[in-house]
Each structure stands twice: as C-alpha cells, then as structure tokens.
Write a protein that holds these residues in place. Sequence first.
Motif, PDB file in Angstrom:
ATOM      1  N   GLN A 153       0.805  -1.214   0.000  1.00  0.00           N
ATOM      2  CA  GLN A 153       0.000   0.000   0.000  1.00  0.00           C
ATOM      3  C   GLN A 153       0.843   1.271   0.000  1.00  0.00           C
ATOM      4  OE1 GLN A 153      -3.470  -0.430   2.501  1.00  0.00           O
ATOM      5  NE2 GLN A 153      -3.432   1.749   3.023  1.00  0.00           N
ATOM      6  N   GLN A 154       1.886   1.294   0.808  1.00  0.00           N
ATOM      7  CA  GLN A 154       2.683   2.513   0.941  1.00  0.00           C
ATOM      8  C   GLN A 154       3.433   2.869  -0.336  1.00  0.00           C
ATOM      9  OE1 GLN A 154       5.433   1.753   4.112  1.00  0.00           O
ATOM     10  NE2 GLN A 154       6.705   0.353   2.899  1.00  0.00           N
ATOM     11  N   GLU A 155       3.588   1.900  -1.229  1.00  0.00           N
ATOM     12  CA  GLU A 155       4.324   2.146  -2.470  1.00  0.00           C
ATOM     13  C   GLU A 155       3.457   2.713  -3.585  1.00  0.00           C
ATOM     14  OE1 GLU A 155       6.167  -1.501  -3.563  1.00  0.00           O
ATOM     15  OE2 GLU A 155       7.557  -1.529  -1.854  1.00  0.00           O
ATOM     16  N   VAL A 156       2.133   2.579  -3.469  1.00  0.00           N
ATOM     17  CA  VAL A 156       1.277   2.955  -4.597  1.00  0.00           C
ATOM     18  C   VAL A 156       0.236   4.019  -4.274  1.00  0.00           C
ATOM     19  CG1 VAL A 156       1.535   0.768  -5.799  1.00  0.00           C
ATOM     20  CG2 VAL A 156      -0.278   1.010  -4.098  1.00  0.00           C
ATOM     21  N   LEU A 157       0.086   4.388  -3.009  1.00  0.00           N
ATOM     22  CA  LEU A 157      -1.007   5.302  -2.671  1.00  0.00           C
ATOM     23  C   LEU A 157      -0.572   6.721  -2.353  1.00  0.00           C
ATOM     24  CD1 LEU A 157      -3.496   3.242  -0.483  1.00  0.00           C
ATOM     25  CD2 LEU A 157      -3.639   3.848  -2.882  1.00  0.00           C
ATOM     26  N   GLY A 158       0.723   7.017  -2.438  1.00  0.00           N
ATOM     27  CA  GLY A 158       1.213   8.320  -1.994  1.00  0.00           C
ATOM     28  C   GLY A 158       0.480   9.523  -2.529  1.00  0.00           C
ATOM     29  N   SER A 159       0.330   9.624  -3.851  1.00  0.00           N
ATOM     30  CA  SER A 159      -0.313  10.790  -4.459  1.00  0.00           C
ATOM     31  C   SER A 159      -1.459  10.352  -5.358  1.00  0.00           C
ATOM     32  CB  SER A 159       0.701  11.611  -5.256  1.00  0.00           C
ATOM     33  OG  SER A 159       1.340  10.807  -6.230  1.00  0.00           O
ATOM     34  N   THR A 160      -2.446   9.708  -4.746  1.00  0.00           N
ATOM     35  CA  THR A 160      -3.629   9.248  -5.463  1.00  0.00           C
ATOM     36  C   THR A 160      -4.862   9.936  -4.875  1.00  0.00           C
ATOM     37  OG1 THR A 160      -4.041   7.414  -3.947  1.00  0.00           O
ATOM     38  CG2 THR A 160      -2.563   6.985  -5.824  1.00  0.00           C
ATOM     39  N   PRO A 161      -5.972   9.958  -5.617  1.00  0.00           N
ATOM     40  CA  PRO A 161      -7.201  10.538  -5.061  1.00  0.00           C
ATOM     41  C   PRO A 161      -7.645   9.853  -3.774  1.00  0.00           C
ATOM     42  CG  PRO A 161      -7.394  10.291  -7.431  1.00  0.00           C
ATOM     43  CD  PRO A 161      -6.115   9.607  -7.044  1.00  0.00           C
ATOM     44  N   ALA A 162      -7.450   8.533  -3.686  1.00  0.00           N
ATOM     45  CA  ALA A 162      -7.837   7.809  -2.480  1.00  0.00           C
ATOM     46  C   ALA A 162      -7.027   8.289  -1.277  1.00  0.00           C
ATOM     47  CB  ALA A 162      -7.656   6.312  -2.681  1.00  0.00           C
ATOM     48  N   ALA A 163      -5.733   8.526  -1.498  1.00  0.00           N
ATOM     49  CA  ALA A 163      -4.887   9.029  -0.415  1.00  0.00           C
ATOM     50  C   ALA A 163      -5.357  10.404   0.026  1.00  0.00           C
ATOM     51  CB  ALA A 163      -3.437   9.091  -0.875  1.00  0.00           C
ATOM     52  N   LEU A 164      -5.824  11.191  -0.921  1.00  0.00           N
ATOM     53  CA  LEU A 164      -6.262  12.554  -0.624  1.00  0.00           C
ATOM     54  C   LEU A 164      -7.467  12.577   0.302  1.00  0.00           C
ATOM     55  CD1 LEU A 164      -5.913  15.614  -1.359  1.00  0.00           C
ATOM     56  CD2 LEU A 164      -7.504  15.206  -3.227  1.00  0.00           C
ATOM     57  N   ILE A 165      -8.462  11.737   0.047  1.00  0.00           N
ATOM     58  CA  ILE A 165      -9.698  11.815   0.820  1.00  0.00           C
ATOM     59  C   ILE A 165      -9.830  10.768   1.924  1.00  0.00           C
ATOM     60  CG2 ILE A 165     -10.947  12.857  -1.085  1.00  0.00           C
ATOM     61  CD1 ILE A 165     -12.293  10.095  -1.497  1.00  0.00           C
TER      62      ILE A 165
ATOM     63  N   GLY B 189      -5.561  10.598   4.043  1.00  0.00           N
ATOM     64  CA  GLY B 189      -5.056  11.838   4.623  1.00  0.00           C
ATOM     65  C   GLY B 189      -5.632  12.097   6.003  1.00  0.00           C
ATOM     66  N   THR B 190      -4.833  12.736   6.855  1.00  0.00           N
ATOM     67  CA  THR B 190      -5.295  13.048   8.209  1.00  0.00           C
ATOM     68  C   THR B 190      -5.282  14.540   8.509  1.00  0.00           C
ATOM     69  OG1 THR B 190      -3.047  12.645   9.039  1.00  0.00           O
ATOM     70  CG2 THR B 190      -4.604  10.820   9.168  1.00  0.00           C
ATOM     71  N   ASP B 191      -4.477  15.309   7.792  1.00  0.00           N
ATOM     72  CA  ASP B 191      -4.474  16.762   7.983  1.00  0.00           C
ATOM     73  C   ASP B 191      -3.872  17.433   6.757  1.00  0.00           C
ATOM     74  OD1 ASP B 191      -1.512  17.117   8.367  1.00  0.00           O
ATOM     75  OD2 ASP B 191      -1.900  15.916  10.162  1.00  0.00           O
ATOM     76  N   LEU B 192      -4.112  18.740   6.642  1.00  0.00           N
ATOM     77  CA  LEU B 192      -3.655  19.483   5.474  1.00  0.00           C
ATOM     78  C   LEU B 192      -2.139  19.529   5.386  1.00  0.00           C
ATOM     79  CD1 LEU B 192      -6.042  22.567   5.132  1.00  0.00           C
ATOM     80  CD2 LEU B 192      -6.002  20.467   3.793  1.00  0.00           C
ATOM     81  N   ARG B 193      -1.474  19.612   6.527  1.00  0.00           N
ATOM     82  CA  ARG B 193      -0.018  19.700   6.508  1.00  0.00           C
ATOM     83  C   ARG B 193       0.600  18.454   5.897  1.00  0.00           C
ATOM     84  NH1 ARG B 193       3.188  20.430  12.087  1.00  0.00           N
ATOM     85  NH2 ARG B 193       2.338  18.332  12.353  1.00  0.00           N
ATOM     86  N   ALA B 194       0.085  17.282   6.273  1.00  0.00           N
ATOM     87  CA  ALA B 194       0.602  16.032   5.713  1.00  0.00           C
ATOM     88  C   ALA B 194       0.307  15.946   4.216  1.00  0.00           C
ATOM     89  CB  ALA B 194      -0.008  14.842   6.448  1.00  0.00           C
TER      90      ALA B 194
END
Length: 212
Positions: A106-118, A121-126
């Motif tokens: 998971q950590q290799e493929v989700l970094g900058s995906t729409p799923a990671a965004l919504i 993600g846990t906060d705007l800074r991250a």
Amino acid sequence: MIKTFMAGCAFALASMAAQADGLQDLERFLKEVGSARSGFTQVVTSPKRAGESVARSKTSSGSFEFLRPNRFRFEYTKPFEQTIVADGETLWLFDVDLNQVTARKQQEVLGSTPAALIAAGTDLRALGEVFELKAAPALDGMEWLEARPLARDGQLQMVRVGFKLGQLAVLDIEDSLGQRSVLTFTGWQGNARLTAEQFRFQPPPGADVIRP
C-alpha cells in the motif's frame, strides 16, 4: 435604525463565516470525518481520437467506504464486478470476471492518489507534503479545491474535489494521458460504524494472485 444596521451586519458576517471554501471544507472533512460509506457513479471519458467527433465514455457504479487513516474499499457492481481494498498494508484489486487478484504494498502505490487525498489523509499539513492544494471558485452549488501531485512523474495530473454543504460530493480526476474520471457520491453516511476487520481481504479459492 442603528439596531437594524447592526443586525444586518451580524447576519452578513455570519453568512460569510458559513461559506467555507473548498480548502476549508477539506480541512474540516479530514478532522471531523473518520469513516464514511456511500454509493458512487463513475464516468470515465477518454480523449478524442483522430476522426472522432464525440469523446468515448464509460459509466460504472458501486459503493465506497473508508476508515482513517489507511483503509478503504471500492466495490464496483455495474457493469462489471471489481473490488479494490486497502487494508492498511496491502492494496488488493480483485477482477471477478478474470478471477484474478493483484496485491501491492500500500505505501508504495497510494502516496499521491485521489484515495490518499480523501481517505488516507489526516491533515492538510501532511497532504501538503504530497500535493499542491488550493481553493477553486464555487461552481454548481459546490465548493471546490484543486490538488496537484508535487511529484510530476506520475500518471495523476490533477484532482478537483467538490464539497456540498461540507459533505464530499465529487472527485474530478485528470491523468497525464488526458483521460478524465468523475466520481459522484450519493447517500453519504459520515462517521459510519466501520471496523478494521471489515477491510480485510481474502483472495477467493482458485483465484490467481499476482504480486508485482
């Protein structure tokens, strides 16, 4: 007269405070919605080919749910069955027709995906360490924000996220090949009662399991 004027000012200020932009809606969404469940419709539109007057599009539908910080499930039911599950460690993709499962870390493929965004993600800074985030003009009764991956070498170009009355309503995704995918969420249930166990995935007996 003065009282009326003051009351009018107070009402105007209250209205302005209530009209959050898309970035503020995202921040509130990340803080206040720890899980959710909804239905969705997805329309994928491909770029026009030479000689085509109308772009080709495909529509699918299903259900979506997530549990922060790193679990989600897309269950496609029409026109074909497909399941995508992130269990916290592995991203599973199950194609029912092919009886084939693809498993990736998971950590290799989700970094900058729409799923990671919504969902992850846990906060705007991250999220700001992965995406360039900015509010966009309100449109169609929704507040919008734009998210562009800071790493420009991936397939994702931009995600537009639409919130209606503070609730996630639309994901509008563009990739580097010019393909556009719009997901519209319906029947949203914020902070649904979900557990980590519900995001476990077990490959069906006899399915081919591929681990790239």
